[in-house]
Motif scaffolding. Structure first.
Motif, PDB file in Angstrom:
ATOM      1  N   TRP A 212       0.834  -1.207   0.000  1.00 46.24           N
ATOM      2  CA  TRP A 212       0.000   0.000   0.000  1.00 46.24           C
ATOM      3  C   TRP A 212       0.864   1.250   0.000  1.00 46.24           C
ATOM      4  CZ3 TRP A 212      -0.435   3.873   3.759  1.00 46.24           C
ATOM      5  CH2 TRP A 212      -1.493   4.775   3.580  1.00 46.24           C
TER       6      TRP A 212
ATOM      7  N   GLN B 296       1.260   4.365  -2.722  1.00 46.39           N
ATOM      8  CA  GLN B 296       1.041   5.750  -2.324  1.00 46.39           C
ATOM      9  C   GLN B 296       2.251   6.617  -2.670  1.00 46.39           C
ATOM     10  OE1 GLN B 296      -1.833   7.149  -0.749  1.00 46.39           O
ATOM     11  NE2 GLN B 296      -2.685   5.202  -1.447  1.00 46.39           N
TER      12      GLN B 296
ATOM     13  N   GLU C 210      -6.716  12.417   5.502  1.00 47.81           N
ATOM     14  CA  GLU C 210      -7.231  11.090   5.189  1.00 47.81           C
ATOM     15  C   GLU C 210      -6.396  10.047   5.914  1.00 47.81           C
ATOM     16  OE1 GLU C 210      -9.452  11.274   0.872  1.00 47.81           O
ATOM     17  OE2 GLU C 210      -7.405  10.491   0.953  1.00 47.81           O
TER      18      GLU C 210
ATOM     19  N   THR D 163      -6.235   5.456   6.902  1.00 41.80           N
ATOM     20  CA  THR D 163      -6.761   4.098   6.817  1.00 41.80           C
ATOM     21  C   THR D 163      -6.445   3.398   8.128  1.00 41.80           C
ATOM     22  OG1 THR D 163      -6.736   2.025   5.558  1.00 41.80           O
ATOM     23  CG2 THR D 163      -4.644   3.191   5.741  1.00 41.80           C
TER      24      THR D 163
ATOM     25  N   ARG E 287      -7.333  -0.899   3.986  1.00 40.57           N
ATOM     26  CA  ARG E 287      -8.520  -0.354   3.327  1.00 40.57           C
ATOM     27  C   ARG E 287      -8.211   0.989   2.671  1.00 40.57           C
ATOM     28  NH1 ARG E 287      -9.303  -3.086   7.824  1.00 40.57           N
ATOM     29  NH2 ARG E 287     -11.079  -4.501   8.056  1.00 40.57           N
ATOM     30  N   PRO E 288      -9.025   1.408   1.700  1.00 44.73           N
ATOM     31  CA  PRO E 288      -8.811   2.723   1.080  1.00 44.73           C
ATOM     32  C   PRO E 288      -8.858   3.836   2.127  1.00 44.73           C
ATOM     33  CG  PRO E 288     -10.349   1.424  -0.225  1.00 44.73           C
ATOM     34  CD  PRO E 288     -10.135   0.667   1.046  1.00 44.73           C
TER      35      PRO E 288
ATOM     36  N   SER F 214      -9.607   7.416   3.856  1.00 44.17           N
ATOM     37  CA  SER F 214     -10.776   8.282   3.792  1.00 44.17           C
ATOM     38  C   SER F 214     -10.716   9.344   4.876  1.00 44.17           C
ATOM     39  CB  SER F 214     -12.059   7.464   3.959  1.00 44.17           C
ATOM     40  OG  SER F 214     -12.148   6.947   5.286  1.00 44.17           O
TER      41      SER F 214
END
Length: 380
Positions: A205, A209, A340, A342, A355-356, A358
């Motif tokens: 992940w 990013q 944001e 996760t 997870r995405p 947010s």
């Protein structure tokens, strides 16, 4: 005869454990059959995850502190002193002021120490956010940084809050963009093994990013020296990396008390990962960062471990067979920028799902940081 339970350390693990024991053993404490004592050399409890936000001006170091006495149940005695010796055969601690403290059950929860001086030049040439002074100094340096090469180098492993270096890098990228200077700043993230994080799914992940945000990634990068004058980071592999601002995650160490007491190598207590009992001594537990457990050195780990140990010690104090076990539960929020986030959750042997990111999860993390003080008190 009063059964004496001793806890060394006033951080997350020690505080949650003390409050859980005060609740579980309230009748025994009130009748004088059990005494619970915490020994800590700091009158303040420090919630270290707060320091991640200090360099960006979102928190102050004062936000990370509360008096220990305000957080710990009044049925728990607190001794403010430094432990100088642990005698597991005699079941006794020695304190700096010369007093001995005998125990029937002992839990070591003294955390870890930063040892940046193990890397030549790191103290003079680098910054970090793993302590109050370091976070404040980094805030000053970052405020004046508008162009050049920003390097985040994970030098010491294992270290507290394993996701924090990834978080800082993504937050710095976002923060610089919001200030309108990101195009004038090159960012490089380095990690000592052949991926961007110790957990594979987090590494995958984070790598995605970083690629999206034009952050350079150097893996299998083991920094062993910093040249503060030339602003060069040297590695044991023979590589060099220039920087204008270095954020170096410093080496961490356990406690000499652990080594001297024969409880483990390198200052980490060798424990059964499920019961958290020391393998080299009876009636001794270890929780939090000082325990050699195959999971993250994170506050959530100390919290869940404290609940298990409280159950086990309470059972022992009542003459019952303890059955509570720790299965490696770990929960970690990961900031993906300034607004944001996760999170991941896993047990021993699990590969967590990332997870995405947010905004709601970011606010959930900030909300937890505020409610942490209730958690430490045992109210959540």
């Amino acid at each position: 005869m009063t059964e004496h339970i001793l806890i060394v350390g006033g951080g997350t693990g020690g505080t949650v454990l003390a409050n859980r024991l005060a609740e579980k053993l309230a009748p025994e404490i009130d009748s004088g059959d059990v005494q619970v004592t915490m020994v800590t050399d700091n009158e303040d409890h420090v919630y270290k995850p707060t320091f991640l936000y200090v360099p960006f001006g979102k928190k102050t170091t004062a936000d990370a502190r509360r008096p220990v006495r305000e957080l710990v149940d009044r049925r728990v005695d607190i001794t403010y002193d430094r432990v100088t010796d642990v005698d597991t055969d005699g079941q006794r601690l020695s304190l700096a002021d010369g007093r001995p403290l005998d125990y029937d059950h002992l839990t070591l929860a003294m955390g870890v120490e930063l040892v940046p001086d193990e890397v030549p030049g790191l103290q003079e040439g680098g910054h970090h956010f793993y302590g109050a002074d370091g976070a404040e100094q980094l805030q000053e340096a970052l405020a004046e940084f508008t162009e050049g090469h920003l390097v985040l180098s994970v030098i010491g492993v294992p270290h507290m809050c394993p996701a924090a270096p990834v978080e800082f890098t993504l937050m710095a990228d976002d923060w610089l963009r919001k200030r309108g200077v990101r195009e004038d700043v090159e960012i490089t993230y380095t990690y000592p093994i052949q991926r961007a994080h110790g957990i594979q799914s987090v590494a995958d992940w984070a790598t995605d990013q970083f690629e999206e945000r034009d952050v350079n990634v150097e893996t299998f990068f083991n920094a062993d020296e910093v040249d503060p004058e030339e602003k060069v980071l040297h590695t044991m592999e023979g590589n060099e990396l220039d920087f204008d601002l270095l954020v170096g995650i410093p080496p961490h160490t356990g406690s000499d008390l652990v080594t001297d007491a024969g409880l483990g190598d390198g200052g980490w207590v060798d424990v059964d990962k499920h019961t958290l009992e020391a393998t080299a001594a009876d009636d001794v537990y270890a929780i939090g960062d000082v325990a050699d457990v195959p999971t993250s050195k994170a506050g959530s780990v100390a919290h869940y471990e404290a609940g298990v140990v409280a159950d086990r010690i309470a059972s022992n104090a009542r003459g019952q067979v303890p059955t509570a076990t720790y299965e490696g539960k770990t929960v970690c929020f990961i900031e993906a920028g300034m607004d944001e986030a996760t999170f991941i959750e896993f047990n021993f042997g699990d590969e967590p799902t990332v997870r995405p990111a947010s905004k709601p999860v970011h606010w959930a993390k900030l909300g937890y940081n505020e409610s942490y003080w209730l958690t430490a008190r045992g109210l959540l």
